[in-house]
Design an enzyme around this catalytic site. Structure first.
Site, mmCIF file in Angstrom:
data_model
loop_
_atom_site.group_PDB
_atom_site.id
_atom_site.type_symbol
_atom_site.label_atom_id
_atom_site.label_comp_id
_atom_site.label_asym_id
_atom_site.label_seq_id
_atom_site.Cartn_x
_atom_site.Cartn_y
_atom_site.Cartn_z
ATOM 1 N N CYS A 165 36.781 31.529 34.753
ATOM 2 C CA CYS A 165 37.285 31.875 33.414
ATOM 3 C C CYS A 165 36.142 31.867 32.405
ATOM 4 O O CYS A 165 35.994 32.789 31.592
ATOM 5 C CB CYS A 165 38.339 30.869 32.953
ATOM 6 S SG CYS A 165 39.800 30.791 33.994
ATOM 7 N N CYS B 164 37.982 25.928 34.228
ATOM 8 C CA CYS B 164 37.943 26.992 35.244
ATOM 9 C C CYS B 164 36.620 27.758 35.138
ATOM 10 O O CYS B 164 36.375 28.459 34.147
ATOM 11 C CB CYS B 164 39.152 27.897 35.017
ATOM 12 S SG CYS B 164 39.032 29.549 35.677
#
Ligand SMILES: [Zn+2]
Length: 142
Positions: A73, A70
């Protein structure tokens, strides 16, 4: 300063230590392993140890549900680490890799990442989805 005693899980061995609230800022060492109870760094938890640490810690807990694939993230990780350093002794910042630990992520019904969840004695009290800068993570923890 308060004379209250707080239960705080050791960042290294997960043992629960009793620390006077007034001494949280003085780098208390763990009664079991002798290392610093609080590192000022995010603690990686998963299905095996999440409840033991989060459920027994008297500090507010902020969990970052994330995954290695991600992008947002990964982009937020330095901000999260910075917030952990700023909140040392006042809040415990935890990272859970939702790919490796689907049971914990599933229990919180995590639908998108990154998602931040604030817990008080294991109970969810707030949540935010999407990457945040360090200042907003610090504000979210309070
Ligand atoms: Zn320890």
């Amino acid at each position: 300063m308060s004379t209250q005693t707080l239960h705080v899980a050791c960042a290294h061995c997960r043992a629960v230590n009793r620390v006077p609230a007034a001494r949280l800022g003085e780098d208390p060492t763990c009664g079991r392993c002798g290392q610093a109870v609080l590192t000022g760094e995010p603690v990686e938890l998963g299905d095996a140890d999440f409840d033991a640490v989060v459920g027994t810690t008297d500090l507010p807990v902020v969990v970052d549900f994330w995954a290695p694939w991600c992008g947002p993230c990964r982009a937020m990780a330095p901000a999260f680490a910075q917030a952990a350093a700023q909140l040392k002794g006042r809040a415990l910042l935890v990272k859970v890799n939702s790919d490796d630990h689907p049971r914990t992520a599933g229990r919180f019904a995590i639908r998108s990442i990154p998602t931040l969840v604030r817990l008080d004695h294991g109970q969810e009290v707030a949540r935010r989805s999407g990457a945040l800068p360090a200042a907003q993570i610090v504000a979210f923890a309070r």
